[in-house]
Design a protein around this motif. Structure first.
Motif, PDB file in Angstrom:
ATOM      1  N   ILE A  39       0.868  -1.179   0.000  1.00 49.49           N
ATOM      2  CA  ILE A  39       0.000   0.000   0.000  1.00 49.49           C
ATOM      3  C   ILE A  39       0.901   1.223   0.000  1.00 49.49           C
ATOM      4  O   ILE A  39       1.508   1.572   1.007  1.00 49.49           O
ATOM      5  CB  ILE A  39      -0.933  -0.015   1.221  1.00 49.49           C
ATOM      6  N   PRO A  43      -0.787   8.919   5.184  1.00 48.26           N
ATOM      7  CA  PRO A  43      -1.782   9.978   5.384  1.00 48.26           C
ATOM      8  C   PRO A  43      -1.193  11.356   5.671  1.00 48.26           C
ATOM      9  O   PRO A  43      -1.899  12.246   6.134  1.00 48.26           O
ATOM     10  CB  PRO A  43      -2.566   9.466   6.600  1.00 48.26           C
ATOM     11  N   THR A  44       0.080  11.527   5.359  1.00 45.02           N
ATOM     12  CA  THR A  44       0.808  12.724   5.787  1.00 45.02           C
ATOM     13  C   THR A  44       0.144  14.041   5.404  1.00 45.02           C
ATOM     14  O   THR A  44       0.127  14.982   6.188  1.00 45.02           O
ATOM     15  CB  THR A  44       2.231  12.670   5.179  1.00 45.02           C
TER      16      THR A  44
ATOM     17  N   THR B  85       6.502   8.831  11.433  1.00 46.86           N
ATOM     18  CA  THR B  85       6.459  10.271  11.135  1.00 46.86           C
ATOM     19  C   THR B  85       5.341  10.628  10.164  1.00 46.86           C
ATOM     20  O   THR B  85       4.602  11.587  10.391  1.00 46.86           O
ATOM     21  CB  THR B  85       7.797  10.710  10.523  1.00 46.86           C
ATOM     22  N   PHE B  86       5.211   9.829   9.081  1.00 47.06           N
ATOM     23  CA  PHE B  86       4.241  10.195   8.045  1.00 47.06           C
ATOM     24  C   PHE B  86       2.798  10.003   8.507  1.00 47.06           C
ATOM     25  O   PHE B  86       1.869  10.383   7.812  1.00 47.06           O
ATOM     26  CB  PHE B  86       4.481   9.363   6.780  1.00 47.06           C
ATOM     27  N   TYR B  87       2.610   9.378   9.675  1.00 48.80           N
ATOM     28  CA  TYR B  87       1.263   9.110  10.178  1.00 48.80           C
ATOM     29  C   TYR B  87       0.902  10.006  11.360  1.00 48.80           C
ATOM     30  O   TYR B  87      -0.149   9.858  11.943  1.00 48.80           O
ATOM     31  CB  TYR B  87       1.148   7.643  10.612  1.00 48.80           C
ATOM     32  N   VAL B  96       8.719  19.554  11.460  1.00 49.86           N
ATOM     33  CA  VAL B  96       8.744  18.240  10.822  1.00 49.86           C
ATOM     34  C   VAL B  96       9.952  17.457  11.332  1.00 49.86           C
ATOM     35  O   VAL B  96      11.076  17.886  11.168  1.00 49.86           O
ATOM     36  CB  VAL B  96       8.862  18.380   9.291  1.00 49.86           C
ATOM     37  N   PRO B  97       9.738  16.327  11.976  1.00 44.00           N
ATOM     38  CA  PRO B  97      10.892  15.587  12.469  1.00 44.00           C
ATOM     39  C   PRO B  97      11.645  14.914  11.322  1.00 44.00           C
ATOM     40  O   PRO B  97      11.054  14.622  10.286  1.00 44.00           O
ATOM     41  CB  PRO B  97      10.274  14.521  13.371  1.00 44.00           C
ATOM     42  N   THR B  98      12.917  14.683  11.544  1.00 45.46           N
ATOM     43  CA  THR B  98      13.697  13.972  10.534  1.00 45.46           C
ATOM     44  C   THR B  98      13.214  12.534  10.496  1.00 45.46           C
ATOM     45  O   THR B  98      12.870  11.969  11.509  1.00 45.46           O
ATOM     46  CB  THR B  98      15.188  13.992  10.884  1.00 45.46           C
ATOM     47  N   THR B  99      13.200  11.974   9.321  1.00 44.62           N
ATOM     48  CA  THR B  99      12.656  10.635   9.195  1.00 44.62           C
ATOM     49  C   THR B  99      13.758   9.589   9.211  1.00 44.62           C
ATOM     50  O   THR B  99      14.891   9.863   8.870  1.00 44.62           O
ATOM     51  CB  THR B  99      11.877  10.511   7.888  1.00 44.62           C
ATOM     52  N   SER B 100      13.412   8.402   9.627  1.00 44.38           N
ATOM     53  CA  SER B 100      14.361   7.298   9.604  1.00 44.38           C
ATOM     54  C   SER B 100      13.687   6.131   8.890  1.00 44.38           C
ATOM     55  O   SER B 100      12.520   6.206   8.560  1.00 44.38           O
ATOM     56  CB  SER B 100      14.739   6.926  11.029  1.00 44.38           C
ATOM     57  N   ALA B 101      14.434   5.083   8.692  1.00 43.92           N
ATOM     58  CA  ALA B 101      13.945   4.047   7.789  1.00 43.92           C
ATOM     59  C   ALA B 101      12.954   3.086   8.436  1.00 43.92           C
ATOM     60  O   ALA B 101      13.117   2.678   9.581  1.00 43.92           O
ATOM     61  CB  ALA B 101      15.130   3.263   7.255  1.00 43.92           C
ATOM     62  N   THR B 102      11.929   2.752   7.688  1.00 52.77           N
ATOM     63  CA  THR B 102      11.011   1.679   8.062  1.00 52.77           C
ATOM     64  C   THR B 102      11.518   0.404   7.405  1.00 52.77           C
ATOM     65  O   THR B 102      11.865   0.411   6.236  1.00 52.77           O
ATOM     66  CB  THR B 102       9.595   1.996   7.568  1.00 52.77           C
ATOM     67  N   SER B 134      -1.638  -1.145   9.802  1.00 48.63           N
ATOM     68  CA  SER B 134      -2.712  -1.698   8.988  1.00 48.63           C
ATOM     69  C   SER B 134      -2.356  -1.676   7.503  1.00 48.63           C
ATOM     70  O   SER B 134      -2.968  -2.376   6.706  1.00 48.63           O
ATOM     71  CB  SER B 134      -4.015  -0.946   9.245  1.00 48.63           C
ATOM     72  N   ASP B 135      -1.342  -0.890   7.115  1.00 52.48           N
ATOM     73  CA  ASP B 135      -0.897  -0.893   5.716  1.00 52.48           C
ATOM     74  C   ASP B 135      -0.080  -2.139   5.378  1.00 52.48           C
ATOM     75  O   ASP B 135       0.217  -2.391   4.212  1.00 52.48           O
ATOM     76  CB  ASP B 135      -0.052   0.353   5.415  1.00 52.48           C
ATOM     77  N   TRP B 136       0.313  -2.906   6.386  1.00 55.69           N
ATOM     78  CA  TRP B 136       1.091  -4.133   6.116  1.00 55.69           C
ATOM     79  C   TRP B 136       0.238  -5.389   6.274  1.00 55.69           C
ATOM     80  O   TRP B 136       0.748  -6.479   6.392  1.00 55.69           O
ATOM     81  CB  TRP B 136       2.301  -4.208   7.052  1.00 55.69           C
TER      82      TRP B 136
END
Lengths: 328, 191
Positions: A39, A43-44, B85-87, B96-102, B134-136
């Motif tokens: 997916i 939702p950013t 972060t994106f959620y 905006v916080p710095t992002t790290s890897a999923t 829930s996206d996984w």
């Protein structure tokens, strides 16, 4: 000099510091992962509205910007200029005012006039403006995705990741831009990005296709194209822009190909590790031979793929961090 | 003590002023062992268990917890890392916080997931994590393990496994790393 694009417009790469550029590239790395998920949506930017305004034709830039906005859950207002009131003579200012009245958080803007995006940013200071190419001036996201693609490939070769390497892989990197430098906003954005990141940039073009002010640019003009090809780590080809009258700047297309085209014979001069970039759309057989465009050294499809994460990063940084009120 | 100031500052976003250390590295290791045993006790089918650490604070705890679980049970327990972060729901008001890897490389459908984080506070990070997961796929159930529960929940969220309950004032700040837990205050006013 801006040290970040958070909450600002993105009009040009020329005023961005190395830190600001690396921040965009690093953020894009996270979005590469999002684009590999089943997916591919986060939702950013939910509830944010982004207008896409293309006064000039485009396939990949428009599609990849709109894909990026949708994967961030933004609503996209897409204005098809050819079928809009612009055809009835509505001015840019009035078109922007109309879209703004609908309530927007960002505008993605492509225009045939240099400075159009900046003009819009003055009309609507509360809206974030992202330049998707303005005349001969700048095409910031192309410069960013070119740098991103180069960093990605070089990092993979070294067994590391772009995120870990920061701007290190750009130090002393030899970048050669070839062709219609004069009319190319891609060249201007590439030069700004690669130079700020620490690379050394040369340009190779017939004298008529060099801009008048080339002496003030932070680049060297190559006198010998064949030698420059042997020198380069990255060769960036530019499209011969016939719609901007480039045809009259060269005696003939076949002469341009003979002197500055990347033909199969010339491509043999490149070192095996040298990367070949092209922003597209390609004039196969003019600035690049069709067989060269399909070599493994050509990262042209990777550039297109990386357009989405780079544009997600740009939309995210400029719009998510902006101080727009969300219904409190 | 000076050697641990750098991770402290990094975890609290730079403005952390330390008051005292509440737990040491040994306490943390003991708590993580106990939590691993609790997880084994509550979940009979460990072959369906996945550990998901929340970036960045939860990562070291998730790594240790997963290692403990493998040692105790002998089962292969997959470990994933999630950046929420994106959620988040506060991107507009917070910088905006710095992002790290999923890194989640397995389908989460029908699995029992233990989400691991360093400090449980308002619950908003966990809300974001539940949306992200829930996206996984559709997990069978989701449980929550945190090193520190400091109270002040703003959402109906509660932890299943807690390293240490620490009643705090909202003006205080907590930093939990694998080296220990500290209480202090934030130099700058935080939203």
């Amino acid at each position: 000099m801006l040290d970040t694009i958070r909450g600002s417009n993105l009009l040009t790469l020329a005023d961005l510091s190395r830190d600001a550029l690396v921040e965009v590239l690093d953020t894009a790395e996270s979005f590469v992962e999002v684009n590999q998920r089943a997916i591919k949506k986060v939702p950013t930017l939910k509830g944010r509205v982004v207008a896409s305004l293309f006064y000039e034709e485009s396939t990949r830039t428009r599609l990849s910007f709109e894909t990026a906005a949708k994967r961030l859950s933004a609503d996209v207002l897409s204005l098809a200029v050819a079928s809009s009131s612009v055809k009835k003579g509505e001015s840019l200012r009035d078109t922007i005012a109309t879209i703004d009245a609908l309530g927007i958080d960002g505008v993605i803007m492509r225009h045939q006039s240099s400075g159009a995006a900046q003009q819009v940013s003055r009309y609507v200071p509360h809206v974030r403006v992202i330049n998707a190419g303005d005349g001969l001036h700048q095409h910031p996201t192309q410069g960013l995705l070119d740098a991103f693609s180069v960093r990605q490939v070089l990092a993979q070769r070294r067994g590391t990741t772009g995120l870990e390497s920061g701007s290190e892989l750009f130090q002393g990197l030899r970048v050669l831009l070839v062709g219609d430098i004069r009319h190319s906003r891609v060249a201007r954005s590439d030069i700004a990005a690669f130079c700020a990141l620490g690379a050394e940039v040369r340009v190779a073009a017939p004298g008529t296709l060099l801009p008048d002010e080339i002496a003030q640019w932070p680049v060297t003009v190559s006198q010998n194209f064949d030698e420059a090809l042997e020198w380069a780590d990255v060769v960036g080809l530019l499209r011969l822009q016939r719609e901007r009258g480039t045809g009259s700047f060269v005696p003939s297309l076949s002469e341009f190909t003979a002197t500055y085209g990347l033909t199969v014979e010339r491509a043999r001069r490149l070192r095996p590790s040298t990367l070949i970039m092209h922003p597209g759309p390609m004039n196969r057989g003019v600035e690049i031979d069709s067989r060269v465009a399909d070599l493994p050294a050509a990262i042209i499809t990777r550039q297109v793929t990386n357009g989405v994460p780079i544009r997600m990063a740009v939309l995210y940084l400029t719009i998510a961090g902006s101080s727009v009120e969300v219904g409190q | 003590m000076t050697s641990s100031n750098e991770p402290l500052a990094r975890n609290a976003g730079g403005g952390f002023v330390e008051k005292s250390r509440l737990l040491g590295a040994d306490d943390i290791q003991r708590a993580l062992r106990r939590m691993a045993h609790e997880i084994v006790e509550r979940n009979t089918d460990l072959s369906r268990l996945s550990i998901i650490g929340l970036q960045k604070g939860g990562e070291p705890f998730a790594v240790t917890l997963a290692a403990n679980l493998r040692e105790i049970s002998g089962a292969q327990i997959p470990l994933g890392l999630l950046d929420v972060t994106f959620y988040r729901d506060d991107l507009a008001s917070n910088p905006v916080p710095t992002t790290s890897a999923t890194q989640i490389d397995h389908d989460l459908t029908d699995r029992t997931i233990v989400v691991v984080d360093d400090v449980l506070y308002t619950g908003r990070t966990i809300r974001a994590a539940l949306n992200a997961l829930s996206d996984w796929g559709r997990p069978r159930s989701v449980q929550l393990a945190v090193m520190v529960d400091r109270g002040h929940r703003e959402l109906p969220i509660r932890p299943d496994y807690v390293g240490k309950n620490l009643p705090t004032a909202q003006s205080e700040a907590i930093v939990a790393t694998i080296e220990g837990v500290w209480i202090g205050s934030l130099g700058e006013q935080h939203a």
